[in-house]
Each structure stands twice: as C-alpha cells, then as structure tokens.
Scaffold this motif. Structure first.
Motif: not given
Length: 507
Positions: A220-225, A303-304, A339-343, A470-474
């Motif tokens: 949901p967060y990536w720029d496709y191109s 971390v990701m 969600e903020t970290l992934k974005a 401690k997981p932050c994102i996954n």
C-alpha cells in the motif's frame, strides 16, 4: 570566476560560476562554453535554487565547535543546515567547513563516481561538499536526479547573493500525475521485476525475491513506477576494495548496490546485500532528501531487515548495522505506529514524523529538536570515525564529540516523556523499553527486587546481549516474542533471563 556548483547530465558537465554575477557554463569533452540554451540555463538555476538556503528556517539546538556556540537552523525548503554565531554572523570559514562537512555533506550517494579522478580531487578539497538534487525539467515530464559538487562558498555567500537567483517559473513541478498510475500492485509484479532484471545472477534473483511478507505489507505504500524502476534496473557491484568502515552502499541515482571487500555473493556478505536491498525499495527522490532524519531512516531500515528476514516464527537473522544507536533508537521507533513506519520507509518524509510526534505532544519545536538530537547522537557515534580527520585537530575533534554525547541524558528524558504520554503508562511497564532506557534501573527493579533468588551481579548483567528484540513493524511477530537477555557469567555459563511483554502495548 569562482566555480560554485557542477553536475553531469546527458554526458555534459554543467557549471555555475560567480563573478559579481551568476554565470552558466558547460563542459563538453574538455571544452568550456557559455553558449547555453534557455532550457539548459533553467536547469542549472533550478538546481542552484535547491542548494541555496532560504528563509524558511526551523530553530534547532545550538552546536558547539572549538568551544564556540553556533545557532543551528534547519531549512525546511531545501533541507540544508544553516549556522550563525552568537551575533547572527556567518561562522568563520574554518568553523563553517566543519559544520557543513558534518551536517550538509551527503557522501553516501557518491560511491559510484569514485573512479572519476576529477571528482576525487574535488571530493578531497575541504571547500567542497556533495549534495543530491531532484528536479523536473520545464515542459517535460522528466525527473532529473543529479550528484552535485557544491562549493562551500555558495552557502557561505548565499545569504548575501540570494536575491541574484533568477526567478525560473514552473521548473519545479508537482509529481502527481507525471507517472502512469496503476490500479494495483501485487507480489508477483515485484518478483517478476526482480527475475526479469538482466543485471542479476540467478542466485541473487532467488534470494531477493524471497521476502514475501515484506512485499505484502509494503504494497500500500510503495510508488509503483519508482519501485519497478529500481528492481528491474538495479545492479550489484562486488569490489575487493574497502570503503571506510562500510560493507555496502545503495546509490539511488544510478540504481547500484555496492558490496565491498568481496568479488561475489557469499554467506559472509549476504546480510550486506539484504540490508542494501531494503534500501532499494525506498523512493529514489525521497531518499535524496534525507538529512535531519538520516539516523532514524538508517535504523528503521536495519530493523525492517531484521523483522522481515526471519527464518521462522521464533528466530530472526539479525542485522547488527548501526547497533551503536539501537538503545535510544528502539525507544524512538516505539513512538510511531507500524503503519507510519512502513509509509515513511517507502517515501521518507520528515513532516510525517513531525506530525506523529505532535499527536503525542503538540509542540512543533520539540518534535524537530527530538529528531535532530537523535540525528546528532547518530553523527556523534558514527561520525567520530568517518569524518575527515584533516578537518579537526585531535583535541578539538574529541571535544566536539564529547559535547555531542552529552545529549544522551536529555534525549532519553525527552523520549521518556513522549513514550509515557503515548502509552499512558510508566516506561517501566515495558521490560524491553525499560532496559534500553536505563539498564541500572532495570537491574535494581527487576533483578534485585523481583528476581532476588536469581541474583546476578550488575557487571555481569550489564554485559548481557538482547536475544529477542521487540518488533516494531512486522505485526506477525508481535505476539510471538518475549524479552530475552543472554547474560554471560564469570564461570563461563550463560544465563537466559526472560520477561513477557505487556500485550496491551501494541503497535
């Protein structure tokens, strides 16, 4: 004439000179010419406008160099750090060089041009720093990302000559609508882009296409191109040469991963490849602008990497990059939801972090200073070894970084304020965060009072190694982890100390 910026585009070196006025030039095959088209002049001036300080400044905490205090500002428009002495004057040149080498030099993206002898000469010149700029050409849907060698005299005199910049209308355009929009992106698109990349070996393709959970969560967060461009064109360069304490780099402009001290992919450098691969998924244009949030982004990438490279539900193949900032860094990361970290990782945007912090404490200046203090701490830990020693005499260099490291108590206290307000609990309610905040307090509260039957001396406890982070994102991992320390004893044994997370503290 003073050469103030130079960059290459379409096999031509464009140069901006200053001699009582700004003069555009170009160098083609060693021949200097001042006969530029209007489009070429617009390009040069649009780049120039991106590297001159504006008056859109945010005040940060002061910086001390050579026992002199300088006012520190951050240019929100061009992402430059700006400095004045206590009397609002520009610092003396020797101090100005050090400050800009510390804060405004984006050397990490210049690995791919190391073989350029002319670039190497300018790189070693104390009067030059390196910057990256992303602009759009007028009347064309073409984004240009260029590496720039920037003379410090440009910033040094930029305050005076800022009004000399021609007003070039419509050069910087809004990105929205410039790229083809796709209705959906799925994991197969990503895997196919990797597998169809002619620059990658079969072994590299197999490994890089294996991060299915990462691909799924980030869709949901990536720029496709931008992502497809990276994955389908990137190259991996193995070189036996070393690169000043870094194992690998990612150059977003040339789409190149460099892995040093190696000639091929091995079990010893596969972790480096993995770390740099996670960088490739960050938007190219956005990654060029990272400055005040460098440390935050680098730790988040590590971390990701950790959380999406797990071998099974109870084992992570850890990436220990930037481990010198992990204690403070994990507390910082815990202030943001997943969600903020992934974005943010997909498209680094400083304002995204500021807005999240202001939702906890509605104080913009405090938010900017928290991120900048963390970045200063990152510089103090990392930069001590990386910054050109010629810029400092040893005594003043030590004094500078000692001064930077005094930020630690202040930074931890501010992080505690944010954390406790976000979670409406004492920081001691989360064993992992509490341990990072203050090992000694954790030891006396948890080991001595609560676990007195399993008493361990503090010196042994302090040498413990975190076995489970401690997981932050996954979020798949959150309920699977307890906080676990491995504590070495003097008799050679290792004691495992485990606490369960408070599951009410969720991401």
């Amino acid at each position: 004439m003073e050469k103030i910026i130079s960059f290459k585009y379409n096999n031509c070196e464009y140069i901006l000179f200053y001699d009582k006025e700004l003069i555009c030039g170009k160098n083609i095959n060693g021949k200097l010419s001042f006969d530029l088209t209007q489009d070429e002049k617009d390009l040069v001036f649009s780049v120039y406008s991106k590297v001159v300080p504006t008056d859109n400044l945010k005040k940060l905490r002061n910086v001390t160099i050579h026992k002199k205090v300088f006012q520190h500002f951050f240019d929100l428009t061009n992402r430059l750090h700006v400095f004045y002495d206590e009397f609002n004057n520009i610092p003396k040149l020797e101090d100005f060089i050090i400050l800009n080498k510390l804060y405004n030099n984006q050397k990490q993206y210049f690995e791919s041009i190391k073989k350029d002898k002319k670039a190497l000469k300018e790189e070693k010149d104390a009067n030059y720093i390196r910057r990256n700029v992303s602009v759009y050409k007028r009347n064309k849907k073409e984004k240009i990302c260029v590496n720039i060698f920037l003379s410090l005299c440009l910033i040094y005199t930029g305050f005076v000559h800022l009004q000399c910049v021609p007003k070039v209308a419509n050069v910087i355009q809004i990105e929205t609508g410039l790229y083809q929009q796709y209705e959906s992106l799925n994991e197969n698109d990503i895997i196919n882009a990797i597998n169809n990349n002619p620059n990658l070996s079969n072994e590299e393709k197999k490994y890089l296409s294996s991060f299915n959970d990462f691909f799924t969560d980030m869709l949901p967060y990536w720029d496709y191109s931008d992502l497809m461009d990276s994955l389908s064109k990137m190259t991996i360069n193995y070189t036996p040469e070393s690169a000043s304490k870094v194992n690998g780099t990612w150059d977003p402009i040339f789409r190149q991963i460099s892995i040093y001290e190696s000639t091929k992919l091995t079990k010893d450098n596969i972790g480096t490849l993995r770390h740099e691969f996670f960088h490739t998924t960050t938007s190219k244009a956005a990654s060029l602008g990272i400055t005040i949030d460098d440390g935050f982004y680098e730790l988040l990438n590590r971390v990701m990497d950790d959380e999406y490279s797990y071998l099974n539900s109870t084992c992570i193949e850890y990436d220990y990059g930037y481990n010198y900032i992990e204690e403070i860094g994990y507390i910082m990361l815990d202030l943001f939801d997943s969600e903020t970290l992934k974005a943010y990782h997909a498209k680094p945007n400083l304002q995204m972090l500021i807005d999240s912090l202001m939702n906890i404490i509605p104080d913009e200046d405090m938010a900017y200073n928290l991120l900048n203090d963390f970045n200063d701490y990152f510089l103090a830990c990392k930069g001590y070894y990386d910054i050109d020693k010629k810029l400092f005499d040893y005594k003043s260099k030590d004094e500078f970084f000692e001064n930077m490291c005094t930020l630690t108590p202040l930074l931890k206290e501010n992080l505690k304020k944010y954390w406790e307000l976000k979670h409406s609990k004492s920081i001691s309610s989360d064993p992992f965060i509490y341990y990072l905040y203050n090992k000694y307090e954790y030891y006396t509260d948890r080991i001595i009072k609560i676990n007195c039957n399993s008493y361990i001396s503090y010196s042994e406890f302090a040498d413990g190694v975190i076995a489970n982070y401690k997981p932050c994102i996954n979020q798949r991992l959150f309920n699977s982890y307890d906080f676990k320390l491995l504590i070495p004893l003097k008799d050679g044994r290792t004691v495992s100390y485990i606490e369960t997370y408070d599951k009410s503290i969720t991401k």
